[in-house]
Scaffold this active site. Sequence first.
Site, PDB file in Angstrom:
ATOM      1  N   LYS A 149      53.505  62.562  61.680  1.00 26.76           N
ATOM      2  CA  LYS A 149      52.346  62.751  60.753  1.00 26.76           C
ATOM      3  C   LYS A 149      51.712  61.349  60.335  1.00 26.76           C
ATOM      4  O   LYS A 149      52.585  60.768  59.512  1.00 26.76           O
ATOM      5  CB  LYS A 149      52.612  63.485  59.499  1.00 26.76           C
ATOM      6  CG  LYS A 149      51.495  63.906  58.487  1.00 26.76           C
ATOM      7  CD  LYS A 149      51.928  64.425  57.338  1.00 26.76           C
ATOM      8  CE  LYS A 149      50.781  64.514  56.199  1.00 26.76           C
ATOM      9  NZ  LYS A 149      51.086  65.381  55.167  1.00 26.76           N
TER      10      LYS A 149
ATOM     11  N   LYS B 104      43.374  66.747  45.115  1.00 22.86           N
ATOM     12  CA  LYS B 104      44.598  66.684  44.584  1.00 22.86           C
ATOM     13  C   LYS B 104      44.062  65.831  43.115  1.00 22.86           C
ATOM     14  O   LYS B 104      43.018  65.415  42.759  1.00 22.86           O
ATOM     15  CB  LYS B 104      45.371  65.329  45.006  1.00 22.86           C
ATOM     16  CG  LYS B 104      46.328  65.821  46.316  1.00 22.86           C
ATOM     17  CD  LYS B 104      47.049  64.505  46.861  1.00 22.86           C
ATOM     18  CE  LYS B 104      47.563  65.192  48.020  1.00 22.86           C
ATOM     19  NZ  LYS B 104      48.828  66.131  47.885  1.00 22.86           N
TER      20      LYS B 104
ATOM     21  N   ASP C 222      45.033  71.027  51.134  1.00 26.50           N
ATOM     22  CA  ASP C 222      45.950  69.876  51.212  1.00 26.50           C
ATOM     23  C   ASP C 222      47.134  70.121  51.803  1.00 26.50           C
ATOM     24  O   ASP C 222      48.142  69.108  52.018  1.00 26.50           O
ATOM     25  CB  ASP C 222      46.245  69.843  49.623  1.00 26.50           C
ATOM     26  CG  ASP C 222      46.887  68.851  49.221  1.00 26.50           C
ATOM     27  OD1 ASP C 222      46.878  67.710  49.855  1.00 26.50           O
ATOM     28  OD2 ASP C 222      47.358  68.540  48.059  1.00 26.50           O
TER      29      ASP C 222
ATOM     30  N   ARG D 122      50.918  69.862  58.298  1.00 21.42           N
ATOM     31  CA  ARG D 122      51.261  70.956  59.367  1.00 21.42           C
ATOM     32  C   ARG D 122      50.181  71.253  60.360  1.00 21.42           C
ATOM     33  O   ARG D 122      50.511  71.650  61.395  1.00 21.42           O
ATOM     34  CB  ARG D 122      51.815  71.928  58.510  1.00 21.42           C
ATOM     35  CG  ARG D 122      50.821  72.772  57.560  1.00 21.42           C
ATOM     36  CD  ARG D 122      51.389  73.709  56.713  1.00 21.42           C
ATOM     37  NE  ARG D 122      51.874  72.832  55.548  1.00 21.42           N
ATOM     38  CZ  ARG D 122      52.590  73.359  54.456  1.00 21.42           C
ATOM     39  NH1 ARG D 122      52.627  74.780  54.400  1.00 21.42           N
ATOM     40  NH2 ARG D 122      52.764  72.749  53.243  1.00 21.42           N
TER      41      ARG D 122
END
Length: 504
Positions: free
Chosen positions: A265, A277, A347, A351
Site C-alpha cells: 500500500k 480524519k 478512510d 484496502r
Amino acid sequence: MELTVDARPLAEIETEALVCYVFDQEKPIEGILAQLDAASGGALAKLAASGELTGKMLESTLLYYPQGLAAQRLLILGAGKKEKYGTPELRKLAATAVRSLKARQVKKLTFLARENDRSADAAEAIVEGLILANFDSDKYKTDKKPATELAAASIAGWDESSRANADLGLARGRVIAESQNFARELGNEPSNRLTPRMLAERAAAMAREAGLAVEILDEKKIEELKMGALISVAQGSAEPPRMIVITYTPENLKPGAPVLGLVGKAITFDTGGISIKPANDMEKMKYDMCGGAAMIGAMRAISTLKPSCKVIAIVPSAENMPGGRAQKPGDVQISMSGKSIEVINTDAEGRLILADGIAYAKQLGCTHLIDAATLTGAIVIALASINVGVFGSDQAFTDQLLASAKAAGEKMWPLPLDDEYREMIKSGIADMQNVGNSRGGGAITAAMFLKEFTGDTPWIHLDIAGTAWQDDAKPWNAKGATGVGVRTLIDLAMKFGTNGSSAK
Ligand code: BES
Ligand code: ZN
Ligand code: ZN
C-alpha cells in the site's frame, strides 16, 4: 559508511572507539573480554567488582585511553541475560554503540564480536545494526551539523578460520540494511515531496540502477485496466495515481516455478477523504506509503542477493483527498477483479487500492502473495507498536513467513481469519462493503476484505500500521519510518522456492 573486517590482535586495533559487550552477571569475565581485561591491566574486573559493570541490557560504560590498548576509547555495553540473548540483541548492541558514539563526534568505531558470535549471521546482524543506527533524517534541516554520521566501522573478533563468515555477513548485512534505510527514507518524505508520481520515479530509478525490470502504469493505463478501486481513491486528488511494478527474474528460471508477489500500500497522504480524519496527528499520514516502500526496499536487496525464485513487487499508489471529485460514502465501485464494493467510509482506502494491486499481481502470474500495509488503527489497539499483525490464508506459507520474521529479528504475530468474519463486510447493494458493520475486529475485517480478492492463491497480509513509524528515538534507532518488513521479506524471498520450501 565504509565497512571493513579488522583482523588485528585486539590490543593493536587502532580506532576511535573499540566496542564490546558483557552479559548480565558474567562472572568471571570470560573469553575475549578476559583478553581485553588483561590487555588493559584488569580495568574491567575492577569495574565489575565495584558494581559499575553489571551487564544489564544496554548498560553503557565508557573508558578513555584505556591502558594497554591502541584504541582511544573502550565502550562496554550490557548484553543482558545470556538466556535471552540472540542476534536481535546483537543487532541492537551494535546499533546502540553507533548512536551513543555518534553523539560524541566519534567518526570511526570497531565492534568486537564475542567468542560465540562468529557466524555469518552474527556478522550480518552487527553490520545491520551499524548501518540502521547511522541513519538520521535531517535532510530538510539547514543547520545540519557537519557530518553527523559515522564515516567508518570495522567488525573484529574473527580469526583466519572464521574470516569467511565475517566477509559473507558483512556483504549481506550491508545490502539488507541499506535497503531498509532506502525504505525508511521514502517513509520519512513529506507528501508534497513524495507524490505517487515521484514515488514511481524514485522506484524506477532504483530499479534501473539495480538492474531490475520496471513498469509504471499511469492513470491512462490504470483506466484501461479498469482498476476502479484504485481510481476511486485517487479521484479526489489533483495528483494522478500510479501502479509501480518491479520484477526480478532469476537466471535459469524453471517453467512452472512459484512466483512471489509483493503488494504494498502506498497512499502518499491519507486525509481520510470525505470521511475526513481529525487534525490531530494527521501530519503522520505521510507514512501511509510504508507498505509500498517496504516492497520497493526489499526488491533493492533482492536484486543483489539473487534468490532462485521470481519476485514481482506491485505497488498501487494514490493520494486520498476530499474534494469536488472525491468519492463519497455510499458510492459503489467496480474493482479490476469485477467485484463490486460499497464504500461506506472513504478512510478505509488502503484496502481499495490493494484490491486492485492483488488482482493485478494475480494477472501477472504471481502464485504466492504477500501484502504489507499501514492498514488499520485497530492493529495499533491490538498489538501496539511492538508486533506486525499477520493474517494468512495458507498455514504452511504463513509458518514460513513467521520463521523468516524470527530469523530477521522483526516481531510479527498471527491473527485469525475465520469465515464468520465475512458476515461483517456484507453489503446490501454490492458484493461487499469496505468496512465492518460492527465496532470490533477492525484489523480482521480489513484483512477479510483483502482475502476476497486473493481467490485460492496462498496469501499473507501484514498490517504494519503500528510498527512502520516510531514516534520517539530509541538508543538504537532514530525516530520516524522504521522500514519494518524489509528484512523479513528478503529472508523469505531467499528461502522461497528452494528445495520445495515454498508452500504448495
Ligand atoms: N491509514 C489508515 C490506518 C492507520 C491508522 C495507519 C493509524 C497508521 C496509523 C487507514 O487508511 C485508515 O484510515 N483506516 C481506518 C479504517 C476505518 C475507517 C474502518 C481506521 O483504521 O481507522
Ligand atoms: Zn484511511
Ligand atoms: Zn490509509
